[in-house]
Design an enzyme around this catalytic site. Structure first.
Site, mmCIF file in Angstrom:
data_model
loop_
_atom_site.group_PDB
_atom_site.id
_atom_site.type_symbol
_atom_site.label_atom_id
_atom_site.label_comp_id
_atom_site.label_asym_id
_atom_site.label_seq_id
_atom_site.Cartn_x
_atom_site.Cartn_y
_atom_site.Cartn_z
ATOM 1 N N ARG A 139 37.154 40.218 39.594
ATOM 2 C CA ARG A 139 38.343 40.889 40.123
ATOM 3 C C ARG A 139 39.574 40.087 39.674
ATOM 4 N NH1 ARG A 139 39.051 39.928 46.162
ATOM 5 N NH2 ARG A 139 37.429 41.481 46.465
ATOM 6 N N ASP B 235 36.303 36.206 47.367
ATOM 7 C CA ASP B 235 37.753 36.106 47.243
ATOM 8 C C ASP B 235 38.081 34.740 46.653
ATOM 9 O OD1 ASP B 235 38.153 38.556 48.449
ATOM 10 O OD2 ASP B 235 38.841 37.757 50.364
ATOM 11 N N GLN C 224 42.708 34.463 39.629
ATOM 12 C CA GLN C 224 44.150 34.666 39.852
ATOM 13 C C GLN C 224 44.943 34.390 38.571
ATOM 14 O OE1 GLN C 224 43.520 31.589 42.569
ATOM 15 N NE2 GLN C 224 43.932 32.794 44.414
ATOM 16 N N HIS D 178 48.825 46.466 42.219
ATOM 17 C CA HIS D 178 49.574 47.693 42.536
ATOM 18 C C HIS D 178 50.711 47.875 41.552
ATOM 19 C CE1 HIS D 178 48.140 45.582 46.171
ATOM 20 N NE2 HIS D 178 47.567 46.739 46.377
ATOM 21 N N ARG E 90 50.788 36.914 53.869
ATOM 22 C CA ARG E 90 50.715 37.004 52.398
ATOM 23 C C ARG E 90 51.196 38.370 51.915
ATOM 24 N NH1 ARG E 90 46.029 33.805 53.214
ATOM 25 N NH2 ARG E 90 44.626 35.576 53.060
ATOM 26 N N ARG E 91 50.905 39.420 52.688
ATOM 27 C CA ARG E 91 51.377 40.768 52.306
ATOM 28 C C ARG E 91 52.905 40.852 52.410
ATOM 29 N NH1 ARG E 91 46.657 40.130 51.571
ATOM 30 N NH2 ARG E 91 47.664 39.432 49.680
#
Ligand code: FDA
Length: 306
Positions: free
Chosen positions: A182, A132, A161, A225, A286-287
């Site tokens: 990612r 991550d 990021q 998303h 964070r979500r």
């Protein structure tokens, strides 16, 4: 503005105690977190794999302050990977690792050694690890550790990021090196000196990075998303003749589950990031920061208890 307030709250231990002990928290947490134990995570994983999805498992925890906690985090992952293999869930399941949970803020070499032990356990289990990416003060160290890990474990991946100004260049380096990358927008509060601040700038950077990765030699993992970015990902896959085994979409557990299934039904590889463990507070905050509507969900849960 609201995003930075919530992200600041993510670092407050006072608020953490309040939220963690509030009676409503468990219902809210359950939407985004698979449970507290590895057994919970593997149960959720089995259901996702049965639905044609793959999984990245994340043992929640970050910013470890003691060598003993860092060693415990390493052991948790080693046991988790063995249990996943035992359950026949590898290679559909890989592990996501936060280097700060392995002691990055204490000692970079300690975190690198622990990460190598987890990578070795992943190989023994027939799968791999993705690092991550945390806040920008850790980016250099994470990339350095990735480079070392890839010498022995070439399939080790990393998150980059799009909100960081440096990321397009990092994508070029890693796509050239054939790495698994990612690509996500980025979830931390970052200063303007290092990060784009507006959604438009971040989205544009995401598309530039996506173009670099999809046209390169590596394995792109598109973690978003955002419907527009997913559509652009689908478009670029066709443009660059990437088949379903040459890239993947990734989404978080509990976020747009119907879209995860739609993409899988279209024949795309889709990986769901499944966190578990007791240290869910910063992850949950964070979500919430990503989507103010989730605050309404939080508030409704409180009301329904009232
Ligand atoms: P954006 O936030 O613009 O959302 C687009 C749409 O998606 C929203 O309108 C909404 O419909 C839906 N949505 C997004 N987030 C939601 C939420 N929390 N709840 C409900 N709906 C939501 N970050 C990081 O800094 N380091 C990392 O290592 C990772 N790793 C990672 C792995 C995976 C698999 C994913 C999907 C994401 C990450 N992230 C991350 C988080 C990432 O940086 C980013 O904060 C979130 O994915 C939200 O950005 P979106 O691209 O989804 O777009």
């Amino acid at each position: 503005m609201l995003r930075s307030v919530i992200l600041a709250a993510a670092r407050s231990s006072r608020l953490e105690r309040l939220v963690a002990t509030a009676p409503i928290s468990r219902d809210v947490v359950r939407r985004f977190v698979a449970g507290t134990t590895a057994a919970d995570a593997l149960r959720v994983t089995r259901a996702l794999v049965d639905d044609g999805l793959t999984v990245s498992l994340d043992h929640l925890g970050e910013d470890t302050h003691s060598p003993a906690d860092a060693a415990r985090a390493r052991e948790e992952y080693v046991a988790l990977l063995a249990a996943a293999a035992e359950a026949g869930l590898t290679p559909a399941v890989e592990a996501s690792l936060k280097l700060s949970a392995l002691g990055l803020r204490l000692d970079e070499q300690l975190a690198a050694d622990h990460a190598a032990a987890v990578c070795a356990a992943a190989v023994a289990a027939g799968t791999t690890v993705t690092l991550d990416m945390e806040d920008h003060t850790t980016t250099d160290a994470t990339c350095e550790i990735l480079t070392k890990l890839r010498q022995d474990f070439p399939a080790t991946g990393v998150a980059l990021q799009a909100y960081l100004r440096r990321t397009e260049a990092d994508c070029r380096d890693l796509a050239g090196a054939g790495a698994r990358v990612r690509l996500c927008k980025g979830a931390y509060a970052e200063p303007e000196s290092v990060a784009y601040q507006s959604k438009l700038e971040v989205d544009r950077s995401f598309v530039r990075c996506l173009n670099v990765l999809m046209s390169g030699n590596g394995y792109p993992m598109l973690a978003t998303h955002d419907p527009r970015l997913v559509a652009i990902g689908e478009d670029r896959a066709k443009w660059f003749d990437r088949t379903a085994d040459q890239f993947e979409f990734q989404m978080l557990y509990g976020v747009r589950p119907a879209e995860q299934l739609r993409l899988a039904a279209e024949g795309y590889a889709v990986r769901v990031y499944v966190p578990y463990g007791t240290q869910w507070y910063p992850y949950l905050m964070r979500r919430l920061a990503e989507r103010p509507a989730n605050l309404a969900f939080f508030a409704r849960a409180i009301q329904s208890r009232g």
